[in-house]
Design a protein around this motif. Structure first.
Motif, PDB file in Angstrom:
ATOM      1  N   LEU A 157       5.055   3.128  -3.569  1.00  0.00           N
ATOM      2  CA  LEU A 157       4.213   4.193  -2.036  1.00  0.00           C
ATOM      3  C   LEU A 157       4.939   5.730  -2.510  1.00  0.00           C
ATOM      4  CD1 LEU A 157       5.162   2.363   1.204  1.00  0.00           C
ATOM      5  CD2 LEU A 157       3.037   2.902   0.039  1.00  0.00           C
ATOM      6  N   ILE A 158       6.161   6.011  -3.036  1.00  0.00           N
ATOM      7  CA  ILE A 158       6.573   7.268  -3.938  1.00  0.00           C
ATOM      8  C   ILE A 158       5.309   8.155  -4.276  1.00  0.00           C
ATOM      9  CG2 ILE A 158       8.218   8.529  -4.905  1.00  0.00           C
ATOM     10  CD1 ILE A 158      10.010   6.348  -4.601  1.00  0.00           C
ATOM     11  N   TYR A 159       4.516   7.368  -4.999  1.00  0.00           N
ATOM     12  CA  TYR A 159       3.173   7.573  -5.951  1.00  0.00           C
ATOM     13  C   TYR A 159       1.845   8.420  -4.804  1.00  0.00           C
ATOM     14  CZ  TYR A 159       5.925   7.275  -9.761  1.00  0.00           C
ATOM     15  OH  TYR A 159       6.447   6.199 -11.015  1.00  0.00           O
ATOM     16  N   ILE A 160       2.356   7.818  -3.829  1.00  0.00           N
ATOM     17  CA  ILE A 160       1.044   8.042  -2.118  1.00  0.00           C
ATOM     18  C   ILE A 160       1.853   9.933  -2.206  1.00  0.00           C
ATOM     19  CG2 ILE A 160       0.171   7.584  -0.592  1.00  0.00           C
ATOM     20  CD1 ILE A 160       0.417   4.549  -1.691  1.00  0.00           C
ATOM     21  N   LYS A 161       2.555  10.236  -2.394  1.00  0.00           N
ATOM     22  CA  LYS A 161       3.027  10.960  -1.125  1.00  0.00           C
ATOM     23  C   LYS A 161       2.036  12.633  -1.499  1.00  0.00           C
ATOM     24  CE  LYS A 161       8.262  10.206  -0.600  1.00  0.00           C
ATOM     25  NZ  LYS A 161       9.313  10.851  -0.696  1.00  0.00           N
TER      26      LYS A 161
ATOM     27  N   PHE B 128      -4.446   8.833   2.693  1.00  0.00           N
ATOM     28  CA  PHE B 128      -3.608   7.537   3.002  1.00  0.00           C
ATOM     29  C   PHE B 128      -4.052   7.299   4.663  1.00  0.00           C
ATOM     30  CE2 PHE B 128      -0.060   4.780   4.445  1.00  0.00           C
ATOM     31  CZ  PHE B 128      -0.400   4.322   3.526  1.00  0.00           C
ATOM     32  N   VAL B 129      -3.636   8.521   5.074  1.00  0.00           N
ATOM     33  CA  VAL B 129      -3.569   8.718   6.740  1.00  0.00           C
ATOM     34  C   VAL B 129      -5.067   8.809   7.447  1.00  0.00           C
ATOM     35  CG1 VAL B 129      -3.724   9.543   8.920  1.00  0.00           C
ATOM     36  CG2 VAL B 129      -1.217   9.718   7.155  1.00  0.00           C
ATOM     37  N   GLY B 130      -6.391   8.711   6.238  1.00  0.00           N
ATOM     38  CA  GLY B 130      -7.767   8.685   6.590  1.00  0.00           C
ATOM     39  C   GLY B 130      -8.130   7.404   6.418  1.00  0.00           C
ATOM     40  N   VAL B 131      -7.558   6.722   5.724  1.00  0.00           N
ATOM     41  CA  VAL B 131      -8.233   5.291   4.616  1.00  0.00           C
ATOM     42  C   VAL B 131      -7.268   4.586   6.037  1.00  0.00           C
ATOM     43  CG1 VAL B 131      -7.924   3.334   3.050  1.00  0.00           C
ATOM     44  CG2 VAL B 131      -7.989   5.821   2.471  1.00  0.00           C
TER      45      VAL B 131
ATOM     46  N   LYS C 155      -3.072   7.046 -12.239  1.00  0.00           N
ATOM     47  CA  LYS C 155      -3.677   8.185 -12.875  1.00  0.00           C
ATOM     48  C   LYS C 155      -1.806   8.988 -13.107  1.00  0.00           C
ATOM     49  CE  LYS C 155      -3.856  11.722 -11.930  1.00  0.00           C
ATOM     50  NZ  LYS C 155      -4.466  13.649 -10.875  1.00  0.00           N
ATOM     51  N   ASP C 156      -0.989   9.452 -12.424  1.00  0.00           N
ATOM     52  CA  ASP C 156       0.270   9.682 -12.386  1.00  0.00           C
ATOM     53  C   ASP C 156       0.460   9.065 -12.389  1.00  0.00           C
ATOM     54  OD1 ASP C 156      -1.020  11.653 -10.596  1.00  0.00           O
ATOM     55  OD2 ASP C 156      -0.568  11.112  -8.490  1.00  0.00           O
ATOM     56  N   VAL C 157       1.238   7.366 -12.148  1.00  0.00           N
ATOM     57  CA  VAL C 157       1.879   6.351 -12.893  1.00  0.00           C
ATOM     58  C   VAL C 157       1.492   6.634 -14.396  1.00  0.00           C
ATOM     59  CG1 VAL C 157       2.389   4.296 -13.514  1.00  0.00           C
ATOM     60  CG2 VAL C 157       1.713   4.970 -10.857  1.00  0.00           C
ATOM     61  N   ARG C 158       0.389   6.466 -14.951  1.00  0.00           N
ATOM     62  CA  ARG C 158      -0.245   5.874 -15.977  1.00  0.00           C
ATOM     63  C   ARG C 158       0.464   7.504 -17.546  1.00  0.00           C
ATOM     64  NH1 ARG C 158      -5.648   5.820 -16.516  1.00  0.00           N
ATOM     65  NH2 ARG C 158      -5.357   3.100 -16.778  1.00  0.00           N
ATOM     66  N   VAL C 159       0.440   9.048 -16.885  1.00  0.00           N
ATOM     67  CA  VAL C 159       1.412   9.710 -17.537  1.00  0.00           C
ATOM     68  C   VAL C 159       2.710   9.782 -17.560  1.00  0.00           C
ATOM     69  CG1 VAL C 159       1.143  12.158 -16.771  1.00  0.00           C
ATOM     70  CG2 VAL C 159      -0.877  11.661 -16.275  1.00  0.00           C
TER      71      VAL C 159
END
Length: 588
Positions: free
Chosen positions: A18-22, A28-31, A99-103
């Motif tokens: 969830l940290i990577y969702i910030k 996230f809220v829209g979904v 993408k962020d986690v992979r980088v």
């Protein structure tokens, strides 16, 4: 520990994701908003149909029927829009998180010690960076939000059912626990099965990657049949792992489908009797419940299926985070930024082991003065290449000090240290790219004109120009389009254009033709001139020209001196080595 291992859903692991969702919290809220609307609109449609039947169709009154149709149409349209938004943005969110986690993962891998790669499978790391990442994306695209949507749909549908007819609802709710129990058991076994599948996928990737890389060796030693049998065994285990998931699915989904059909039958039977005999149930209620039951049971089956996806994603995330948690970094706490070095090098009582209690360097000490060329000779395994690795701080020494210009290299920033030391290895690695990009490594500070001039300086411009496309010739993966000698010449040029203060060179030419060897000798003379050079020497010509020769044996320095000085030692190690190995070369 065991209890944690059997956990169906690791909340702590999910919190890390969830940290990577910030950065994407609005999406996230829209979904989540789209999920709520989908659940509400889906549950309202059967209620609208119930009202239409009981108010109009049951009384054979068509007045006011059209508004119900229009309302249902509007509900359906809104549900479709909600589904489209949900599917797209849930997938968009998943891909951006990945993408962020992979980088972050790749950046983490770039700073690992060489020891980590010595002990790790390339295939497994590729699986972590590619396949496992896609599974993490599925957590958001097909797992988390879909499960939440289905759970919310079940809650809303249950509320509608209770308010409409509690007796019919009771029949449905009696059957529901049976499916819930089956779902729970199914999830438990599927988690184990997917862990097994991921392990076998990693093994399969690792095996295939290594065999394709070493295909020439396999064919040279006619090991095709042996490796084929090994692959069959690994592939069989992979198949069995997947078949477990197929088996659990084949048991669960028919049970869930049968439960749905039985529930609809019971509701139709009991509700039909009430409609005919007691009148406590209306035709609209019965019709709405026939619609509600699949809306209640199907999400339950989908939750189990999506939970599989979620479990695969969580297993993949756990594996990726284990790599991210690995602290296999060289300590880079140095504060001195080296703009350049004079080139004085000093090893002082240096001890080193790749493996605990297996000494590779046993307290060696030597000095190299600025501008000197020092040749290191010795048998395989004597510790020659280790000196290269330690000078660049690819590994940490166990004890002792390594200094450059009187400064402990631990006090020099890692980047600036390595920028001042150029290394040409015996095993040259070239990327699947042009010669120009393999030389500059996309360093904007190195211009094409500088590369061409450097190539002319060391005598290899004509060789490069003769290739199709010249400096923009694509050498393909690992430089397979070039000979070993040509690859080494490219690596010489790559080192030379950086204008290093110190040069470290492994100049083996055992598989190089005479023409390439002459070019390499010319290049060696050019790039070593005027700068401190440490050479793991394999040719007599290089050894003779060295200002000092260091002779190593089993991690110890046994002799030091010039070529002439060492030859004067009766029964000396170097003299014996010269007579056995180098004298033939001199005669030839």
């Amino acid at each position: 520990m065991e209890k944690k291992k059997e956990q169906v859903f690791d909340i702590n692991l999910f919190k890390r994701l969830l940290i990577y969702i910030k950065p994407y919290k609005l999406v996230f809220v829209g979904v989540l908003g789209a999920v709520i609307l989908i659940a509400l609109f889906g549950a309202i449609r059967p209620k609208i149909l119930q009202l239409a039947i009981d108010t109009n169709l049951a009384n054979k009154n068509l007045e006011g029927f059209l508004p119900y149709v229009l309302i249902m149409g509007a509900m359906l349209l809104m549900e479709v829009i909600g589904q489209l938004s949900f599917i797209y943005y849930a997938g968009w969110l998943g891909q951006n998180v990945v993408k962020d986690v992979r980088v972050k993962l790749f950046n983490h891998l770039l700073s690992f010690k060489m020891k980590y790669y010595d002990n790790s499978s390339v295939g497994v790391l590729i699986t972590r960076a590619v396949t496992d990442m896609e599974r993490i994306a599925d957590i958001f695209g097909q797992g988390l939000f879909t499960i939440f949507r289905d759970l919310l749909t079940m809650i809303v549908v249950s509320i509608f059912m209770l308010f409409m007819n509690w007796k019919l609802s009771l029949i449905v709710f009696v059957m529901l626990p049976l499916v819930l129990i089956a779902t729970r058991i199914f999830q438990k076994y599927m988690k184990k099965a997917f862990e097994e599948v991921r392990t076998e996928v990693s093994n399969l990737n690792s095996f295939v990657q290594e065999r394709i890389t070493g295909m020439k060796i396999l064919q040279l030693f006619t090991r095709e049949d042996t490796e084929y049998r090994k692959f069959q065994e690994i592939n069989e285990r992979h198949k069995k792992g997947w078949l477990k998931t197929v088996w659990y699915n084949s048991i669960f989904f028919p049970i869930a489908e049968l439960s749905t059909s039985i529930t609809i039958g019971l509701v139709a039977w009991y509700g039909g009797l009430n409609v005919v005999l007691q009148g406590t149930t209306t035709e609209g209620d019965l019709t709405a419940f026939v619609m509600f039951i699949p809306m209640l049971f199907r999400p339950l089956r989908q939750i189990a299926d999506n939970f599989n996806t979620l479990q695969m994603g969580m297993v993949a995330a756990n594996r990726v985070f284990k790599v991210l948690e690995t602290t296999s970094h060289i300590d880079d706490k140095g504060t001195f930024v080296a703009e350049s070095f004079k080139g004085d090098i000093s090893f002082k009582d240096v001890y080193f082991s790749y493996i605990e209690d297996e000494v590779v360097l046993n307290g060696i000490s030597f000095d190299v003065k600025a501008g000197e060329t020092v040749a290191i000779v010795g048998a395989t395994g004597a510790g020659k290449s280790t000196i290269i690795n330690l000078l660049n701080r690819f590994y940490e020494i166990k004890d002792g000090v390594i200094e450059v210009d009187g400064i402990d290299i631990k006090n020099v920033t890692l980047a600036s240290l390595r920028q001042q030391i150029a290394v040409v290895l015996q095993d040259v690695f070239l990327f699947a790219d042009t010669i120009m990009n393999n030389i500059t490594l996309d360093n904007p500070a190195v211009t094409e004109a500088e590369v061409i001039q450097a190539a002319k300086d060391i005598g290899i411009h004509d060789f490069i120009s003769s290739l199709p496309g010249g400096y923009y010739y694509n050498v393909k993966e690992r430089g397979v389009m070039l000979s070993s000698g040509q690859r080494q010449l490219i690596s010489f040029l790559r080192a030379y254009v950086t204008n290093p203060s110190i040069l470290v060179l492994d100049e083996a030419t055992s598989s190089v033709d005479a023409y390439s060897e002459q070019l390499i000798q010319t290049a060696t003379d050019k790039i070593t001139k005027g700068r401190t050079s440490i050479i793991i020497a394999h040719r007599l010509a290089t050894i003779k020209k060295a200002d000092k020769i260091i002779v190593m044996d089993s991690g110890n320095i046994v002799e030091q001196g010039t070529h002439e000085e060492l030859l004067k030692k009766e029964n000396g190690y170097y003299r014996n080595l010269y007579e056995v190995q180098f004298l033939k070369e001199e005669v030839a």
